[in-house]
Design an enzyme around this catalytic site. Structure first.
Site, PDB file in Angstrom:
ATOM      1  N   CYS A 178     137.306  52.568 112.778  1.00 27.33           N
ATOM      2  CA  CYS A 178     136.457  52.297 113.862  1.00 27.33           C
ATOM      3  C   CYS A 178     136.490  50.698 113.830  1.00 27.33           C
ATOM      4  CB  CYS A 178     134.766  52.547 113.270  1.00 27.33           C
ATOM      5  SG  CYS A 178     134.495  51.730 111.880  1.00 27.33           S
ATOM      6  N   HIS A 201     130.227  47.234 104.366  1.00 27.26           N
ATOM      7  CA  HIS A 201     128.550  47.505 104.074  1.00 27.26           C
ATOM      8  C   HIS A 201     127.774  46.094 103.989  1.00 27.26           C
ATOM      9  CE1 HIS A 201     129.788  51.403 103.443  1.00 27.26           C
ATOM     10  NE2 HIS A 201     130.502  51.558 102.385  1.00 27.26           N
ATOM     11  N   CYS A 205     130.601  44.356 108.490  1.00 27.75           N
ATOM     12  CA  CYS A 205     130.762  44.639 110.010  1.00 27.75           C
ATOM     13  C   CYS A 205     129.766  43.781 110.786  1.00 27.75           C
ATOM     14  CB  CYS A 205     130.483  46.117 109.958  1.00 27.75           C
ATOM     15  SG  CYS A 205     130.557  46.582 111.927  1.00 27.75           S
ATOM     16  N   GLU A 242     124.901  49.403 102.104  1.00 24.87           N
ATOM     17  CA  GLU A 242     124.492  48.828 103.401  1.00 24.87           C
ATOM     18  C   GLU A 242     122.949  48.754 103.313  1.00 24.87           C
ATOM     19  OE1 GLU A 242     125.577  50.788 106.856  1.00 24.87           O
ATOM     20  OE2 GLU A 242     123.799  49.932 107.919  1.00 24.87           O
ATOM     21  N   SER A 264     135.512  60.430 100.963  1.00 22.53           N
ATOM     22  CA  SER A 264     134.751  59.592 102.042  1.00 22.53           C
ATOM     23  C   SER A 264     133.710  60.555 102.870  1.00 22.53           C
ATOM     24  CB  SER A 264     136.017  59.368 103.209  1.00 22.53           C
ATOM     25  OG  SER A 264     135.414  59.386 104.216  1.00 22.53           O
TER      26      SER A 264
END
Ligand code: SF4
Length: 280
Positions: free
Chosen positions: A12, A74, A96, A126, A216
């Site tokens: 992403c 995160h 991010c 996160e 994952s």
């Protein structure tokens, strides 16, 4: 055999940005560099970075051995960030931007006197980071049922990977009793788009290859989705794992991949499948 690859397969935006920053740092830094936690859930990428001198460490106590630290997508809690800076370690912040937004909104809500509710998994790194910006009375909930007494002035932020439906339920619950509610929808639609496309693709093919780290969470979620649809599904990390028997007599195969899977692994797997099917 026809091979269809999901457009959303692989990195992403946030992961791509973080991995680019990590390789750039690893290639240009001559001292000792580390990431706090693995940069992504992909052992092949971690290994490549480790060979270039960027080592994943788990504990803040271990940072004293390094002069450069990269923060992963995160993000990290404020107090840890401060500690790292006090130690004089250089920081490359690859949090991010969408996660950063959630942290900023949590801080803003606290400053404006709202009691912050975070929808998310309290054990996820996160969420731990967002909590640190949100104030001592912050409530972290997994769903609407966990909200008992939200307070009169409530601000809501969301872990980026939560489903929209759950946010709607939380908002409905809070407005039943709160007098003032402010909601920041900090959900990132990258995960939802990937799931939607995978679902469509799995409905079209005879076998699905889901590529990504075995540890994952988002790759495992994709594999579970394909299995639920009833299509034969293989969750693999590399091309070596493919067994010729898996594609015997298959006319159409699909490939999707988790957010931590690099393009070169997807291409290797596509090439391997093409090669094996040409011999079938
Ligand atoms: S899934 Fe969204 S929020 Fe998470 S790293 Fe990727 S782009 Fe950022």
């Amino acid at each position: 055999m026809e091979i269809l690859i999901a457009e959303t397969a692989g990195f992403c935006f946030g992961v791509k940005r973080a991995v680019d920053m990590a390789f750039k740092a690893a290639n240009s830094h001559s001292g000792k560099a580390a990431t706090l936690g693995p940069i992504i859930h992909n052992p092949q990428v971690i290994q490549k970075l480790a060979h270039r001198g960027l080592i994943p460490i788990e504990k803040i106590e271990d940072t004293h051995k390094f002069d450069l630290l990269l923060i992963r997508t995160h993000g990290i809690p404020q107090d840890i960030y401060k500690k790292i800076q006090e130690r004089g370690i250089n920081v490359i912040d690859a949090t991010c931007p969408f996660v950063k937004k959630a942290q900023e909104y949590a801080k803003l809500l606290k400053e404006e006197g709202y009691r912050v509710i975070i929808l998310g998994d309290r054990d996820h790194p996160e969420v731990k980071g967002i909590v640190s910006y949100a104030g001592a009375d912050t409530l972290v909930v997994k769903n609407a049922e966990e909200i008992k007494k939200p307070g009169r002035k409530v601000g809501i932020v969301v872990q980026t990977t939560q489903p929209l439906e759950r946010l709607k339920e939380v908002v409905s619950r809070v407005v039943e009793t709160a007098k003032e509610v402010k909601v920041y929808n900090t959900i990132c639609n990258s995960t939802a788009m990937r799931l939607r496309e995978t679902e469509e693709l799995a409905g079209e093919v005879e076998v699905m290859f889901v590529i990504g780290g075995k540890n994952s969470a988002n790759t495992k979620q994709l594999a579970r989705l394909c299995q639920r649809i009833g299509v034969r599904t293989y969750h693999i990390e590399t091309a070596d794992e493919i067994n010729t028997e898996w594609i015997k007599g298959i006319k159409k195969a699909g490939i999707t991949a988790g957010a931590s899977t690099p393009d070169w692994i997807i291409q290797e797997i596509r090439d391997r499948l093409e090669y094996l099917s040409s011999k079938d």
